[in-house]
Design a protein around this motif. Structure first.
Motif: not given
Length: 96
Positions: A1-12, A26-32, A57-62, A89-91
Protein backbone atom coordinates in the motif's frame (compact mmCIF):
# COMPACT_ATOMS: atom_id res chain seq x y z
CA UNK A 1 0.00 0.00 0.00
CA UNK A 2 1.12 3.55 -0.73
CA UNK A 3 0.06 6.46 1.46
CA UNK A 4 -0.10 9.78 -0.37
CA UNK A 5 -0.01 12.73 2.04
CA UNK A 6 -0.01 16.35 0.87
CA UNK A 7 0.16 19.44 3.09
CA UNK A 8 -0.99 22.85 1.90
CA UNK A 9 -0.76 26.39 3.19
CA UNK A 10 -3.25 28.89 1.80
CA UNK A 11 -2.50 32.48 0.87
CA UNK A 12 -4.21 33.71 4.03
CA UNK A 13 -6.92 32.39 6.35
CA UNK A 14 -9.70 33.60 4.06
CA UNK A 15 -8.49 31.23 1.33
CA UNK A 16 -8.44 27.99 3.37
CA UNK A 17 -12.03 27.02 2.58
CA UNK A 18 -11.55 28.01 -1.05
CA UNK A 19 -8.47 25.78 -1.42
CA UNK A 20 -10.23 22.93 0.36
CA UNK A 21 -13.20 23.18 -2.03
CA UNK A 22 -10.81 23.40 -4.97
CA UNK A 23 -9.14 20.14 -3.97
CA UNK A 24 -12.44 18.24 -3.68
CA UNK A 25 -12.47 16.96 -7.30
CA UNK A 26 -9.40 14.85 -6.48
CA UNK A 27 -11.72 12.59 -4.48
CA UNK A 28 -13.61 11.68 -7.65
CA UNK A 29 -10.54 10.12 -9.28
CA UNK A 30 -10.86 6.32 -9.23
CA UNK A 31 -8.26 4.11 -7.58
CA UNK A 32 -7.86 5.27 -4.00
CA UNK A 33 -8.85 3.02 -1.08
CA UNK A 34 -9.18 6.04 1.21
CA UNK A 35 -9.37 9.72 0.29
CA UNK A 36 -9.72 12.60 2.74
CA UNK A 37 -9.32 16.37 2.69
CA UNK A 38 -9.14 17.87 6.16
CA UNK A 39 -8.17 21.11 7.85
CA UNK A 40 -5.29 21.05 10.29
CA UNK A 41 -6.48 21.10 13.91
CA UNK A 42 -3.47 23.24 14.85
CA UNK A 43 -2.74 21.50 18.13
CA UNK A 44 0.97 20.81 17.61
CA UNK A 45 3.22 22.30 20.28
CA UNK A 46 5.83 23.55 17.80
CA UNK A 47 4.39 24.26 14.37
CA UNK A 48 0.90 24.98 13.06
CA UNK A 49 1.44 26.59 9.66
CA UNK A 50 -0.17 23.79 7.64
CA UNK A 51 -3.77 24.61 6.71
CA UNK A 52 -5.04 21.59 4.75
CA UNK A 53 -4.06 17.92 4.51
CA UNK A 54 -4.93 15.56 1.66
CA UNK A 55 -4.57 11.91 2.64
CA UNK A 56 -5.08 9.00 0.27
CA UNK A 57 -4.20 5.32 0.19
CA UNK A 58 -3.48 3.36 -2.99
CA UNK A 59 -2.99 -0.34 -3.63
CA UNK A 60 0.45 0.17 -5.19
CA UNK A 61 2.67 2.60 -7.08
CA UNK A 62 0.82 1.90 -10.34
CA UNK A 63 -2.49 3.00 -8.79
CA UNK A 64 -0.85 6.19 -7.47
CA UNK A 65 0.69 6.87 -10.89
CA UNK A 66 -2.72 6.41 -12.54
CA UNK A 67 -4.23 8.88 -10.04
CA UNK A 68 -1.57 11.48 -10.82
CA UNK A 69 -1.99 10.92 -14.59
CA UNK A 70 -5.78 11.42 -14.48
CA UNK A 71 -7.00 14.63 -16.21
CA UNK A 72 -8.86 15.70 -13.06
CA UNK A 73 -5.55 15.73 -11.17
CA UNK A 74 -3.89 18.19 -13.57
CA UNK A 75 -7.03 20.35 -13.82
CA UNK A 76 -7.35 20.51 -10.03
CA UNK A 77 -3.67 21.32 -9.61
CA UNK A 78 -3.94 24.17 -12.11
CA UNK A 79 -7.04 25.58 -10.40
CA UNK A 80 -5.65 25.38 -6.84
CA UNK A 81 -2.04 26.44 -7.42
CA UNK A 82 -2.76 30.20 -7.60
CA UNK A 83 -4.77 30.02 -4.35
CA UNK A 84 -2.27 28.18 -2.20
CA UNK A 85 1.05 29.28 -0.85
CA UNK A 86 3.06 26.12 -0.21
CA UNK A 87 2.64 22.43 -0.95
CA UNK A 88 4.57 19.55 0.61
CA UNK A 89 3.97 15.95 -0.45
CA UNK A 90 5.10 12.53 0.72
CA UNK A 91 4.37 9.10 -0.74
CA UNK A 92 5.25 6.35 1.71
CA UNK A 93 4.78 2.61 1.96
CA UNK A 94 2.37 1.49 4.66
CA UNK A 95 0.69 -1.58 6.02
CA UNK A 96 3.77 -3.72 5.90
Amino acid sequence: MIRHIVFFTAEGPERVAEVKRGLAPLGTIPGSRVFEITENLRVDLYENKIDIVVYAEFEDEAALAAYKAHPTYSATTAAVKPKREKRFAADVRGGE
